[in-house]
Design an enzyme around this catalytic site. Structure first.
Site, PDB file in Angstrom:
ATOM      1  N   ASP A 106      79.970  16.054 -55.713  1.00  0.00           N
ATOM      2  CA  ASP A 106      80.066  16.807 -56.958  1.00  0.00           C
ATOM      3  C   ASP A 106      81.364  16.416 -57.645  1.00  0.00           C
ATOM      4  O   ASP A 106      82.217  15.741 -57.051  1.00  0.00           O
ATOM      5  CB  ASP A 106      80.019  18.317 -56.688  1.00  0.00           C
ATOM      6  CG  ASP A 106      79.395  19.112 -57.846  1.00  0.00           C
ATOM      7  OD1 ASP A 106      79.825  18.909 -58.993  1.00  0.00           O
ATOM      8  OD2 ASP A 106      78.479  19.923 -57.603  1.00  0.00           O
ATOM      9  N   ASP A 156      71.334  18.934 -64.037  1.00  0.00           N
ATOM     10  CA  ASP A 156      71.320  19.206 -65.474  1.00  0.00           C
ATOM     11  C   ASP A 156      70.015  18.680 -66.067  1.00  0.00           C
ATOM     12  O   ASP A 156      69.706  17.488 -65.932  1.00  0.00           O
ATOM     13  CB  ASP A 156      72.510  18.508 -66.130  1.00  0.00           C
ATOM     14  CG  ASP A 156      72.779  19.010 -67.544  1.00  0.00           C
ATOM     15  OD1 ASP A 156      71.800  19.326 -68.255  1.00  0.00           O
ATOM     16  OD2 ASP A 156      73.957  19.084 -67.934  1.00  0.00           O
ATOM     17  N   LYS A 160      67.435  18.447 -74.567  1.00  0.00           N
ATOM     18  CA  LYS A 160      67.186  17.826 -75.867  1.00  0.00           C
ATOM     19  C   LYS A 160      66.639  16.417 -75.670  1.00  0.00           C
ATOM     20  O   LYS A 160      67.118  15.665 -74.832  1.00  0.00           O
ATOM     21  CB  LYS A 160      68.470  17.788 -76.701  1.00  0.00           C
ATOM     22  CG  LYS A 160      68.995  19.166 -77.082  1.00  0.00           C
ATOM     23  CD  LYS A 160      70.267  19.069 -77.906  1.00  0.00           C
ATOM     24  CE  LYS A 160      70.780  20.458 -78.282  1.00  0.00           C
ATOM     25  NZ  LYS A 160      72.043  20.388 -79.066  1.00  0.00           N
TER      26      LYS A 160
END
Length: 253
Positions: A106, A156, A160
């Site tokens: 991460d 994520d 869009k």
């Protein structure tokens, strides 16, 4: 002696003995990335864990050397977890399966500190934390067929349309991931964003490197080994549907 000319232009570490703010440097960053580092406050406990435990259990993904996983995990089979949030689920899975090493990656400093804290608190010996880009780790720092599995939980979704190119699960990523997975190794994805789940399923079904582990195809029930995270609980409370996808690495590709 004068400083190196660009020394003051480089990001300075918030924790001198901890993760670097730019682990791979600019020479590895010329591509579309699937993540954006998040800025949030590091608590005293997280900061103390970073200072004390990072040299023992953490490393920067610099792309400059190949990891010896047998040495890093004392010969355990290793599963790569890409994106672990605050680390609660990672620590729970590591405690439930001490015979498997978890290489958790991460870029979120508070999460890194929290997972270090949980690892020490629970007496775990099978967790190592990589700071940086998992693609660089896979491409530059892992040998072929080194992994027993890869976990991608709640990445994520980049909802869009113009950002869909940033989604992690792409044909190119699957080809790279497959090259670092042993035959039969499990790729496990989970998301609460239904359009991304559909994207994942379509992309995985089309990949020549993976086959669906779910009889009859489609999504799989949440397996017992994946704990329900706080983030997941919040999503379920909002009416989100969580989909798990389980795919095996095909052995002859």
């Amino acid at each position: 002696m004068s400083d190196h000319p660009d020394q003051h232009d480089r990001p300075q570490p918030r924790f001198p003995d901890g993760p670097s703010p730019a682990p791979a440097g600019p020479h590895h960053e010329r591509r579309v990335r699937s993540f954006v580092p998040r800025r949030s406050r590091v608590t005293l406990a997280q900061g103390a864990a970073l200072q004390r435990l990072w040299p023992k259990w953490g490393f920067d993904i610099d792309g400059e050397h190949v990891l010896d996983l047998d040495d890093l995990f004392d010969g355990l089979p290793v599963v790569l977890e890409i994106g672990f949030g605050m680390g609660e689920a990672t620590a729970e899975m590591a405690a439930a399966d001490p015979a498997t090493g978890i290489l958790a990656v991460d870029v979120h400093t508070p999460g890194q500190g929290n997972l270090l804290r949980l690892t020490e608190q629970r007496g775990l010996t099978n967790v190592r934390i990589g700071n940086g880009d998992a693609v660089i780790l896979l491409r530059e720092m892992l040998p072929p067929e080194a992994l027993a599995g890869i976990r991608v939980y709640f990445p994520d979704p980049w909802p869009k349309k113009r950002h869909h190119k940033r989604r992690l699960i792409q044909p190119e990523f699957l080809e790279l991931a497959a090259s670092r997975m042993a035959p039969g190794a499990l790729l496990h994805c989970a998301t609460d964003w239904e359009p991304y789940a559909e994207w994942m399923l379509e992309t995985l079904e089309a990949s020549p490197y993976f086959e669906n582990a779910q009889p009859g195809g489609g999504y799989a029930p949440r397996p017992d080994f994946r704990p329900r995270t706080r983030f997941e609980g919040q999503g379920l409370g909002k009416g989100h549907v969580v989909n798990d996808l389980l795919f095996h690495r095909i052995g002859d590709k």
